[in-house]
Design an enzyme around this catalytic site. Structure first.
Site, PDB file in Angstrom:
ATOM      1  N   GLY A   1       0.788  -1.230   0.000  1.00  0.00           N
ATOM      2  CA  GLY A   1       0.000   0.000   0.000  1.00  0.00           C
ATOM      3  C   GLY A   1       0.819   1.279   0.000  1.00  0.00           C
ATOM      4  O   GLY A   1       0.265   2.367   0.191  1.00  0.00           O
TER       5      GLY A   1
ATOM      6  N   SER B   1      12.553  -0.486  -0.493  1.00  0.00           N
ATOM      7  CA  SER B   1      13.744  -0.242   0.344  1.00  0.00           C
ATOM      8  C   SER B   1      13.896  -1.296   1.445  1.00  0.00           C
ATOM      9  O   SER B   1      13.707  -1.001   2.617  1.00  0.00           O
ATOM     10  CB  SER B   1      13.738   1.175   0.924  1.00  0.00           C
TER      11      SER B   1
END
Ligand code: ADP
Length: 199
Positions: free
Chosen positions: A37, A106
């Site tokens: 999300g 990341s």
């Protein structure tokens, strides 16, 4: 770095740039699995801030890979370089006085720490999208989990590439149990509480 490259101090400082924008800069760093999300919530928050008159900029994984990082793939080395570049660009945008929203998987703690350390204390807000892998995989908005399970794509985070869970994120959101509006509400409340926005 070559010896003959010297930092040039600009006439207008970082602080002066923010004055004209009547806001405090910061970097909201959305990290989490594919499908957790990040883009959806970052876009919704971007819209909410923009509608209140704030100057923002959104950096998004796939978009950046079309340009700035199009020479990079998904090996560990390339992921590190990808985040380093995005971190530097994000920092430049905060220097310009913007509220920056960066949405990137990341997966490595060390890369996120590297970006955190680029910014003044309190300006890096790590938003961990703590949506369980099962929920991300059942959504599979881009069909990538299926391809990763079939082995047609490799080095896919959560399947055959690790995701290191943030140790002390400023915010933790699980979109399996929270609506988009609830997530945005929590982010806005955090920004207000920290005095980064005023309305
Ligand atoms: P990421 O950027 O982390 O890869 P995306 O935002 O692209 O994730 O995809 C998340 C998917 O989950 C979208 O298809 C979105 O519509 C869906 N979704 C369902 N419920 C939610 C929610 N509460 N918050 C965010 N996304 C949700």
């Amino acid at each position: 770095m070559p010896d003959n490259i010297v930092w040039h101090d600009h006439k207008i400082t970082r602080a002066e740039r923010t004055v004209n924008k009547h806001q405090k800069p910061c970097l909201l760093w959305f990290t989490g699995l594919s499908g957790s999300g990040k883009s959806t919530i970052a876009n919704a928050l971007d819209l909410a801030l923009h509608n209140r008159g704030y100057h923002t900029f959104l950096l998004d994984g796939d978009n950046v890979r079309h340009g700035l990082c199009k020479d990079l793939g998904f090996t560990d080395d390339d992921r590190v370089e990808n985040i380093r570049r995005i971190g530097e660009v994000s920092k430049l945008f905060t220097d310009a006085g913007l509220i920056v929203l960066s949405a990137f998987i990341s997966p490595f703690n060390s890369d996120r720490l590297l970006v955190r350390n680029l910014l003044p204390a309190g300006e890096f807000i790590e938003v961990f999208m703590d949506t369980p892998l099962e929920a991300c995989e059942s959504r599979d908005p881009k069909g990538l989990y299926q391809k990763a399970r079939e082995g047609t794509i490799t080095n896919f985070t959560g399947i055959d590439s690790p995701y290191e869970t943030p140790e002390r994120p400023e915010l933790r959101l699980d979109t399996a149990v929270m609506s988009v509006d609830q997530c945005v509400g929590q982010l806005m409340a955090y920004l207000l509480e920290r005095g980064l926005i005023t309305q």
